[in-house]
Design a protein around this motif. Structure first.
Motif, PDB file in Angstrom:
ATOM      1  N   UNK A   1       0.858  -1.189   0.000  1.00  0.00           N
ATOM      2  CA  UNK A   1       0.000   0.000   0.000  1.00  0.00           C
ATOM      3  C   UNK A   1       0.890   1.233   0.000  1.00  0.00           C
ATOM      4  N   UNK A   2       0.748   2.076  -1.024  1.00  0.00           N
ATOM      5  CA  UNK A   2       1.609   3.265  -1.137  1.00  0.00           C
ATOM      6  C   UNK A   2       0.958   4.393  -0.330  1.00  0.00           C
ATOM      7  N   UNK A   3       1.215   4.385   0.987  1.00  0.00           N
ATOM      8  CA  UNK A   3       0.546   5.343   1.880  1.00  0.00           C
ATOM      9  C   UNK A   3       0.587   6.797   1.395  1.00  0.00           C
ATOM     10  N   UNK A   4       1.768   7.303   0.920  1.00  0.00           N
ATOM     11  CA  UNK A   4       1.804   8.728   0.560  1.00  0.00           C
ATOM     12  C   UNK A   4       0.765   9.148  -0.483  1.00  0.00           C
ATOM     13  N   UNK A   5       0.369   8.228  -1.383  1.00  0.00           N
ATOM     14  CA  UNK A   5      -0.614   8.631  -2.398  1.00  0.00           C
ATOM     15  C   UNK A   5      -2.050   8.233  -2.013  1.00  0.00           C
ATOM     16  N   UNK A   6      -2.203   7.631  -0.819  1.00  0.00           N
ATOM     17  CA  UNK A   6      -3.553   7.267  -0.360  1.00  0.00           C
ATOM     18  C   UNK A   6      -4.334   8.508   0.086  1.00  0.00           C
ATOM     19  N   UNK A   7      -3.640   9.639   0.220  1.00  0.00           N
ATOM     20  CA  UNK A   7      -4.303  10.878   0.682  1.00  0.00           C
ATOM     21  C   UNK A   7      -5.371  11.365  -0.295  1.00  0.00           C
TER      22      UNK A   7
END
Ligand SMILES: Cc1cc2nc3c(=O)[nH]c(=O)nc-3n(C[C@H](O)[C@H](O)[C@H](O)COP(=O)(O)OP(=O)(O)OC[C@H]3O[C@@H](n4cnc5c(N)ncnc54)[C@H](O)[C@@H]3O)c2cc1C
Length: 387
Positions: free
Chosen positions: A37-43
């Motif tokens: 899961x690419x947290x930085x782009x989950x925003x």
């Protein structure tokens, strides 16, 4: 060639697997999710610009691209001295030459948090639930949304405020775009006097200006006592009313560590040396958010790029035991903080602290990074050194 078990399939675990494979080790990676899961782009999920699939890479695809084994299981207990991991289904993973622990961290707990708040830094499903709740309020014609983050006096490096600011400004811009911003009351809250001060003094002034310009209220400097279905209670006796509370508690050591034989800090993080080897235990390593962050800067923060440096170092250190690499010199804060219609470039090191506004282009740079992250990890495009 060594036989290596990696626990966790996030930034740290995946990077370690990729680099250990480059050194021809035999690698098994275990994660309870079947995707990275690419947290930085989950925003961008709460405002509907991205879906969970858009910001996820199947671990099976990464395993195929790099030639490691992926096993989907949840770890319940780690017997570090024996290099054994026990899964929730009873499976015992053993027989490895080295063990790398990279299962991230858990969150500090506040009364009512589980039931009444959603976090952008929690389970991926929470970001999707935010989207649903924001849309419901939009359908109802308006509402009150509170955005906040908490602290952990035992470990300040585990505070995660940047993504909360990102989601907040993105929601503001989304509501403005659909012509409903004046029907919503948005409030930012945090228990500390100067939330975001890790980014430096200039950044704090800029954040205050941005809150003023976007007409977002601010409630800071009082401890959060509990969350309720309709708001947040503070130690100073006040209540912030809210129809939707988006909150990221500070981190603490992963719950799994508490029932393991690992050396832990006061906040429950695994204690390693600067080469990420777990103190006092041979051939066991801890990287990423799981590890206690060493180094003197009081602004140091657990970040994805630091997790990746640790991972590459561990791959090197396992392969070259007489020439070990430390992550300490790589400690800095580095992020492109998206605000929906642009971004701010945030950088802090021992030498400088800066926050540079990047209207419009900043948003595209962050989108471009997401594309780069996916394709370079899958081996479809070359890696930029150090990224
Ligand atoms: C919304 C958001 C935005 C961010 N933006 C930035 C940014 O712009 N720049 C930056 O540098 N950093 C950023 N960060 C921080 C960065 O994402 C983290 O530091 C990074 O994810 C840490 O990587 P990790 O692999 O240690 O942990 P994680 O990414 O949390 O990965 C943990 C892995 O372990 C698995 N796992 C957990 N528990 C178990 C278990 N019991 N059994 C098996 N598997 C388990 C999980 O499924 C996951 O695969 C951001 C974080 C968030 C949340």
């Amino acid at each position: 060639m060594k036989k290596i078990l990696i626990l966790g399939g996030g930034f740290a675990g995946v990077e370690a697997a990729i680099y250990l494979r480059k050194n021809n080790h035999q690698v098994t990676l275990v994660s309870q999710r079947d995707y990275f899961y690419i947290y930085p782009t989950s925003i961008w999920i709460p405002t509907g610009e991205k879906s969970r699939e858009d910001v996820s890479i199947p671990l099976a695809s990464l395993a195929q691209a790099h030639g490691f084994e992926f096993v989907q299981k949840e770890i319940q207990e780690i017997k570090a001295k024996e290099k054994i991991a026990i899964c929730t289904d009873g499976t015992k993973l053993d027989g490895y030459d080295a063990l790398i622990i990279a299962i991230g961290h858990s969150k500090t707990k506040i009364e009512g948090m589980q039931e009444h708040t959603l976090s952008i830094c929690g389970e991926p499903e929470e970001a999707e639930m935010m989207r649903v709740k924001i849309e419901k309020l939009v359908q109802e014609g308006g509402g009150r949304i509170a955005f906040g983050f908490g602290g952990n006096p035992k470990d300040k490096s585990s505070v995660r405020g940047g993504p909360v600011f990102e989601v907040m400004f993105n929601v503001h811009n989304y509501l403005k775009k659909i012509g409903l911003r004046d029907k919503f009351e948005l409030t930012f809250f945090a228990p500390m006097q100067k939330p975001g001060e890790k980014m430096g003094e200039k950044a704090l002034v800029m954040m205050d200006k941005m809150l003023g310009m976007t007409k977002i209220n601010k409630k800071v400097g009082s401890k959060i006592t509990s969350f309720e279905s309709d708001g947040i209670l503070f130690e100073d006796g006040t209540k912030l009313n809210s129809d939707l509370t988006i909150f990221t508690a500070a981190g603490m050591g992963h719950d799994v560590f508490a029932s393991s034989d690992l050396p832990l800090s006061d906040a429950g993080y695994i204690i390693t040396n600067e080469f990420n080897k777990v103190e006092g235990i041979e051939d066991v390593w801890a990287i990423g958010d799981s590890a206690l962050l060493l180094g003197s800067p009081e602004w140091k923060a657990k970040q994805g790029h630091v997790a990746e440096v640790m991972a590459r170092n561990v791959a090197h250190n396992i392969t070259n035991p007489n020439d070990k690499k430390s992550y300490i010199d790589h400690l800095n804060i580095l992020c492109v903080m998206d605000i929906g219609n642009g971004a701010a470039f945030v950088y802090r090191s021992t030498k400088r602290a800066m926050m540079v506004p990047m209207p419009i282009i900043g948003h595209w740079i962050k989108l471009g990074w997401g594309w780069y992250c996916r394709n370079s990890k899958l081996g479809k495009i070359p890696r930029i050194p150090g990224m």
